[in-house]
Design a protein around this motif. Structure first.
Motif, PDB file in Angstrom:
ATOM      1  N   SER A  45     -19.415   2.767  31.335  1.00 42.62           N
ATOM      2  CA  SER A  45     -20.143   2.716  30.062  1.00 42.62           C
ATOM      3  C   SER A  45     -21.568   3.249  30.158  1.00 42.62           C
ATOM      4  N   ILE A  46     -22.053   3.585  31.342  1.00 46.28           N
ATOM      5  CA  ILE A  46     -23.446   4.023  31.463  1.00 46.28           C
ATOM      6  C   ILE A  46     -23.615   5.513  31.185  1.00 46.28           C
ATOM      7  N   GLY A  47     -22.497   6.202  30.978  1.00 41.54           N
ATOM      8  CA  GLY A  47     -22.591   7.608  30.612  1.00 41.54           C
ATOM      9  C   GLY A  47     -22.831   8.559  31.758  1.00 41.54           C
ATOM     10  N   GLN A  48     -22.554   8.132  32.975  1.00 43.72           N
ATOM     11  CA  GLN A  48     -22.716   8.993  34.140  1.00 43.72           C
ATOM     12  C   GLN A  48     -21.359   9.245  34.785  1.00 43.72           C
ATOM     13  N   SER A  49     -21.240  10.398  35.434  1.00 44.50           N
ATOM     14  CA  SER A  49     -19.978  10.738  36.081  1.00 44.50           C
ATOM     15  C   SER A  49     -19.795   9.945  37.363  1.00 44.50           C
ATOM     16  N   ALA A  82     -28.897   3.292  41.916  1.00 45.19           N
ATOM     17  CA  ALA A  82     -29.337   3.481  40.526  1.00 45.19           C
ATOM     18  C   ALA A  82     -28.215   3.201  39.549  1.00 45.19           C
ATOM     19  N   CYS A  83     -27.010   3.572  39.941  1.00 46.78           N
ATOM     20  CA  CYS A  83     -25.848   3.343  39.085  1.00 46.78           C
ATOM     21  C   CYS A  83     -25.588   1.846  38.910  1.00 46.78           C
ATOM     22  N   ILE A  84     -25.654   1.113  40.013  1.00 42.87           N
ATOM     23  CA  ILE A  84     -25.445  -0.332  39.960  1.00 42.87           C
ATOM     24  C   ILE A  84     -26.525  -0.994  39.123  1.00 42.87           C
ATOM     25  N   SER A  85     -27.760  -0.553  39.303  1.00 49.30           N
ATOM     26  CA  SER A  85     -28.867  -1.128  38.539  1.00 49.30           C
ATOM     27  C   SER A  85     -28.697  -0.888  37.046  1.00 49.30           C
ATOM     28  N   HIS A  97     -27.125  -3.905  32.879  1.00 49.55           N
ATOM     29  CA  HIS A  97     -27.555  -4.148  31.500  1.00 49.55           C
ATOM     30  C   HIS A  97     -26.473  -3.797  30.477  1.00 49.55           C
ATOM     31  N   VAL A  98     -25.302  -3.379  30.952  1.00 47.66           N
ATOM     32  CA  VAL A  98     -24.225  -2.995  30.040  1.00 47.66           C
ATOM     33  C   VAL A  98     -23.379  -4.226  29.702  1.00 47.66           C
TER      34      VAL A  98
END
Length: 410
Positions: free
Chosen positions: A333-337, A347-350, A354-355
């Motif tokens: 859901s964070i919009g990153q591949s 950074a992805c985990i961080s 908040h999602v």
């Protein structure tokens, strides 16, 4: 040997309910769901599981005989080979999922009924001791710290029940006036929660002892043994064959459940121990009695048995499956591949913290858990169990009738 397909279906339904009880409130949107309070009575399902365990163990290991089938050694090998693999594999899954996330295994929430929950972080020595207790399924004897795998406290309680079963079951099954003994057990079961309530013992240690201690929960298991003895003597035949009585029983069960759920969620503090320990026992016993006589069409029997056999696995793996699925949904859901997340893992985990996943994904989680549990049970646990039984019992290890080894909630 008679098969209780209705009880298999009941086991499955209780396992799914406990899964919902443990996970649905992780979605903030749950507060807007209608009838959400009805998902707050995990103690009802756990207590019914314990009653079912006494009932079916008596059916499988005594039935129409006066002696324990297969002897004490065979009993313990079969029960432990069913219990420990489920526990150890599900614990390993949780450790792997926790290592890949941020869940701390030395941090526990201490439940208190009056002051709210508090969080404690154990020191290295305490955490190591608690971990060993968890591995050995002895953690339930410590009233303060919950299980690393939340579901496994009830497996620890079942281990105690298995130890006492060969000792107490013959006497209970031979006893006259079982219905009177059942009432006595119910009264004895109510004494500790009534005393704790009257003395305002609502702290973490009291909550742990009253709600999870195996000795405190033993009356439920013993009641299941007595219930089977009464069934064996055909004491329920007239009741179950009269549809009006069955309807009244279902109304009583439903009314008790709804009232208990409302009091647990919206009521005062004082009835909560009693609701959890013994207050709903008549309804739980009646539910088992009604389900012993449920007729399942023959074409659905196989799937009902498979679902019932997967009940313990559903309860054992639903937490690691939930943690894994929540993490995956947040990452998606964070919009990153996925490739970016692999190269920027921290950074992805961080960002994913908040999602808030959509509540629409929850039915998918339940379906995935059930399917995964069936494969987990049939493709992994059954071969391990068979290997252990062959190793310790030889060719006599195969058991013709599946035995429930249910687990609980709170």
């Amino acid at each position: 040997m008679k098969k209780f397909v209705g009880l298999d279906l009941l086991r499955f339904c209780l396992a799914v309910y406990l899964t919902v009880f443990h996970t649905i409130r992780e979605y903030p949107q749950n507060v807007d769901l209608p009838l959400i309070d009805l998902t707050n009575l995990g103690g009802f399902a756990t207590s019914t599981f314990f009653i079912l365990s006494g009932f079916i163990l008596s059916h499988v290991y005594f039935g129409g005989t006066a002696q324990l089938r297969g002897g004490a050694r065979g009993f313990f090998v079969k029960r432990l080979s069913n219990l420990y693999p489920v526990h150890l594999v599900s614990l390993a899954m949780l450790l792997v999922v926790s290592a890949a996330g941020t869940r701390a295994l030395d941090t526990f929430s201490l439940m208190s009924l009056d002051d709210g929950d508090s969080v404690v972080t154990l020191g290295n020595a305490q955490a190591a001791i608690n971990f060993v207790l968890n591995v050995l399924l002895l953690q339930v004897w410590n009233p303060l710290y919950a299980s690393i795998n939340p579901a496994s406290w009830s497996l620890s309680t079942l281990l105690f029940f298995y130890i006492v079963f060969p000792v107490v079951a013959p006497g209970l099954l031979r006893a006259r006036h079982k219905e009177r003994l059942l009432v006595v057990l119910w009264v004895l079961y109510l004494i500790p929660p009534v005393v704790a309530t009257s003395m305002h013992w609502y702290g973490p240690a009291a909550v742990g002892v009253i709600t999870r201690n195996p000795v405190m929960r033993l009356p439920e298991f013993l009641a299941g043994i007595l219930l089977f003895g009464m069934y064996q003597q055909s004491q329920f035949a007239h009741f179950c064959n009269h549809w009006r009585r069955v309807c009244l029983a279902l109304i009583f069960i439903t009314g008790s459940f709804v009232a208990g759920a409302w009091l647990e969620s919206q009521g005062d503090l004082y009835p909560r121990y009693i609701i959890h320990n013994g207050g709903l026992m008549p309804a739980e016993l009646l539910l088992v009695v009604v389900c012993t006589n449920v007729a399942i069409p023959s074409r659905f029997e196989t799937i009902c048995v498979r679902l019932g056999n997967s009940a313990l696995s559903i309860f054992a793996i639903h937490v690691p499956v939930f943690l894994l699925m929540m993490k995956a949904l947040k990452l998606l859901s964070i919009g990153q591949s996925p490739l970016w997340c692999m190269s920027n893992f921290a950074a992805c985990i961080s960002a994913s913290k908040h999602v808030v996943p959509s509540m629409a994904t929850y039915p998918v989680y339940l379906v995935v858990t059930v399917v995964a549990a069936m494969y987990f049970q049939e493709r992994l646990l059954v071969p391990i169990r068979s290997l252990l039984r062959t190793r310790f019992l030889g060719n006599a290890s195969q058991e013709s009738t599946s035995v429930t080894t249910e687990r609980g909630s709170r």
